[in-house]
Design a protein around this motif. Structure first.
Motif, short mmCIF file in Angstrom:
data_model
loop_
_atom_site.label_atom_id
_atom_site.label_comp_id
_atom_site.label_asym_id
_atom_site.label_seq_id
_atom_site.Cartn_x
_atom_site.Cartn_y
_atom_site.Cartn_z
N LEU A 151 0.80 -1.14 -0.09
CA LEU A 151 0.22 -0.02 -0.18
C LEU A 151 0.84 1.22 0.15
O LEU A 151 1.88 1.40 0.75
N THR A 153 0.98 5.26 0.19
CA THR A 153 0.22 6.45 0.94
C THR A 153 0.85 7.80 0.28
O THR A 153 1.86 8.01 0.58
N VAL A 159 -4.49 6.54 -1.39
CA VAL A 159 -3.89 5.27 -1.04
C VAL A 159 -3.95 4.45 -2.30
O VAL A 159 -4.93 4.12 -2.93
N ARG A 161 -3.25 0.83 -3.74
CA ARG A 161 -3.18 -0.72 -3.42
C ARG A 161 -2.59 -1.51 -4.40
O ARG A 161 -3.26 -1.71 -5.42
#
Length: 246
Positions: A151, A153, A159, A161
């Motif tokens: 992940l 950020t 975010v 994925r």
């Protein structure tokens, strides 16, 4: 037969434009290959130790990456996973109890590292930059690959994925998970990656430099082709201009 000289001249004037568009299209197609979070080198030997790097590019032009969470596989747990300190980043290691204990060096382990989190502490990955997060791992299990879901950020709270698994015969997914390919052990079973981990990672760094990341190589080749096409187009344009002047 009479030939209209205007037609070739017009064609020559258009070639640079067409070539430029082709070059731009190639570069646009190549760009996404650089944006994936990946593990490098992408291959290691089963049964050995290796220092791998999670390469994290910033794929946004208006935000910086401030956190990376990497989940280690639970179907093939690693007895050891030790991250190297990265200036400007805090490291948090999460350990989880194993459903089935694993044995290493004559000892049974009932828990293993299940997640590593890097959080910006003065550092960040700005637009147009990338950061590598090294981890020493081993012993590598006897399987064909390890999947590390990640992940990413950004400081705008977005975010990304990186958790999708590529499927054979299908196009690469938009957000593929980093994958470490594992090959059967050769020699003493440690391989150059294992030797590099024991000697401070020197051999690992050499392997990372020598090992070409498939997507990066493809992108560079396509980019080079696009630039070459653009240069050829400019040459046609200059030649056409000279003919008109004559």
């Amino acid at each position: 037969m009479f030939q209209n000289p205007v037609v070739p001249a017009r064609l020559a004037r258009r070639l640079p434009v067409v070539a430029g568009l082709a070059a731009g299209s190639v570069l646009l197609l190549a760009a996404p290959a650089f944006a994936h979070v990946s593990v490098q080198p992408g291959q290691a030997e089963q049964g050995g130790y290796a220092t791998i790097n999670f390469k994290v590019p910033n794929e946004r032009d208006n935000a910086s990456t401030v956190k990376l969470e990497v989940t280690l596989p639970t179907d093939h747990p690693l007895a050891s996973a030790m991250p190297q300190p990265v200036p400007g980043w805090q490291i948090e290691i999460t350990r989880s109890k194993l459903d089935k204990p694993i044995e290493t060096h004559g000892k049974k382990l009932t828990e293993a590292v299940s997640k590593i989190t890097w959080t910006a502490d003065g550092g960040k990955i700005e637009p147009g930059q990338f950061q590598q997060f090294p981890v020493s791992v081993g012993q590598l299990p006897k399987t064909d690959q390890l999947v590390f879901k990640a992940l990413q950020t950004y400081d705008n709270k977005e975010v990304v994925r990186w958790i999708e698994m590529p499927r054979k015969g299908e196009p690469e997914p938009n957000n593929p998970a980093p994958v470490l390919k594992l090959t059967p052990a050769s020699g003493d079973g440690h391989g150059s990656a294992g030797a590099g981990a024991k000697n401070g990672g020197g051999s690992d760094e050499a392997a990372q430099t020598a090992a070409a990341d498939g997507s990066d190589t493809t992108a560079r080749v396509l980019g080079g082709v696009g630039i070459l096409v653009g240069i050829i187009g400019v040459g046609f344009g200059v030649l056409a201009g000279r003919r008109r002047g004559a």
